[in-house]
Scaffold this active site. Structure first.
Site, PDB file in Angstrom:
ATOM      1  N   ASP A  22      46.215  29.227  25.528  1.00  0.00           N
ATOM      2  CA  ASP A  22      46.282  30.818  25.776  1.00  0.00           C
ATOM      3  C   ASP A  22      46.216  31.709  27.962  1.00  0.00           C
ATOM      4  O   ASP A  22      46.393  30.509  27.930  1.00  0.00           O
ATOM      5  CB  ASP A  22      44.451  31.529  26.076  1.00  0.00           C
ATOM      6  CG  ASP A  22      44.282  33.061  25.085  1.00  0.00           C
ATOM      7  OD1 ASP A  22      45.415  34.157  24.756  1.00  0.00           O
ATOM      8  OD2 ASP A  22      43.073  33.507  25.499  1.00  0.00           O
ATOM      9  N   ASP A  24      45.041  35.152  28.953  1.00  0.00           N
ATOM     10  CA  ASP A  24      44.160  36.542  29.533  1.00  0.00           C
ATOM     11  C   ASP A  24      43.193  34.970  28.461  1.00  0.00           C
ATOM     12  O   ASP A  24      42.344  35.203  28.296  1.00  0.00           O
ATOM     13  CB  ASP A  24      43.957  37.515  28.546  1.00  0.00           C
ATOM     14  CG  ASP A  24      45.489  38.535  28.798  1.00  0.00           C
ATOM     15  OD1 ASP A  24      45.211  39.232  30.347  1.00  0.00           O
ATOM     16  OD2 ASP A  24      46.361  38.261  28.076  1.00  0.00           O
ATOM     17  N   ASP A 201      40.080  31.020  24.431  1.00  0.00           N
ATOM     18  CA  ASP A 201      38.784  31.361  24.978  1.00  0.00           C
ATOM     19  C   ASP A 201      39.030  33.006  23.288  1.00  0.00           C
ATOM     20  O   ASP A 201      36.717  33.765  23.783  1.00  0.00           O
ATOM     21  CB  ASP A 201      38.999  32.746  26.224  1.00  0.00           C
ATOM     22  CG  ASP A 201      39.857  33.316  26.020  1.00  0.00           C
ATOM     23  OD1 ASP A 201      40.238  33.414  26.084  1.00  0.00           O
ATOM     24  OD2 ASP A 201      38.917  34.376  27.487  1.00  0.00           O
TER      25      ASP A 201
HETATM   26 MG   LIG Z   1      41.940  34.747  25.379  1.00  0.00          MG
END
Ligand SMILES: [Mg+2]
Length: 260
Positions: A22, A24, A201
């Site tokens: 991922d 960000d 995340d």
């Molecule tokens: Mg993320």
């Protein structure tokens, strides 16, 4: 076993290993606005090294793939964007067939949303297949959500979209049964990957963790998932992953070790 010991096997077989991450909150620290988020020189260098060594290096994001590519600044990675419904591979943009009609629909959705939120501190982000409402900068987050939700309901009555809620963002995206996991699985099968590391995340990354685990049950395949902890990350992300990393710095450290 810790994540390093577990990944020794992956490091030994880079030709059949894919590294997916991922963007960000995983490869870049969360910024005040999506535009101001960036990837450090160190992370960019590590990604370049990974690409030289491993069969597939994929960036997986809720951002559009071209936006993810712009942010990372490397041409030859695989960029899976918009939670899996479109991607850039070898420099070329691809859309899942199910989403093509949304390309025509998205501009009017964006215009309508902009009209509703012009005088607020909610930011409307135009996406090529939908739109996102950001309230990270809103002084009162609950009040912002209270403004957002009824408008979203109106849009849902009009457009065949679904809602995906992330961290201080409510996104309208194509209502099709595709997610980050489906697209990654397709890549794994097509590329003949035997090992995959996935790092993320956000709650949308759980789709990828689960899809990879399902693939482990049917194929000769090993998946390792890692959740990146942060103050904002939902506990369910960590619970769904095999391992946890403390933050973007630990992600970089792990990827550098894999790249060397
Ligand atoms: Mg993320």
């Amino acid at each position: 076993m810790d994540i390093y010991s577990t990944l020794v096997e992956f490091k030994a077989h880079p030709g059949v290993t894919g590294i997916f991450s991922d963007l960000d909150g995983t490869l870049s620290a969360i910024a005040q606005t999506p535009e101001s988020a960036s990837v450090t020189t160190g992370v960019r260098e590590v990604l370049t090294m990974l690409k030289e060594r491993y069969k597939v290096v994929g960036i997986v994001s809720g951002r559009a793939s071209d936006d993810a590519k712009r942010m990372v600044g490397l041409d030859d990675l695989l960029y899976i964007g918009s939670h899996g419904v479109e991607w850039i591979e070898e420099g070329e943009r691809h859309y899942a067939p199910e989403v093509k009609k949304y390309l025509d629909m998205a501009p009017s959705l964006h215009n309508e949303l902009s009209d509703y939120f012009t005088k607020t501190d909610i930011r409307v982000e135009k996406k090529d297949l939908g739109a996102a409402l950001h309230y990270r900068l809103s002084a009162d987050k609950d009040a912002a959500l209270a403004l957002i939700e009824p408008v979203v309901e109106k849009m849902l009555a009009k457009y065949p979209m679904k809602v995906v809620r992330g961290r201080f963002v409510v996104e309208l995206k194509p209502d099709i049964g595709l997610d980050k996991g489906d697209t990654i699985i397709a890549v794994c099968l097509r590329e003949g990957l035997a090992n995959v590391l996935y790092i993320g995340d956000d709650v949308t990354d759980i789709d990828a963790f689960k899809a990879l685990r399902r693939l482990e049950e049917t194929e000769n395949f090993k998946a390792v998932s890692a959740a990146v902890a942060s103050n904002e990350a939902a506990a369910e992300v960590a619970e769904a992953a095999d391992f946890s990393l403390a933050g973007v710095d630990e992600v970089e450290e792990l990827l550098r070790w894999l790249a060397e």
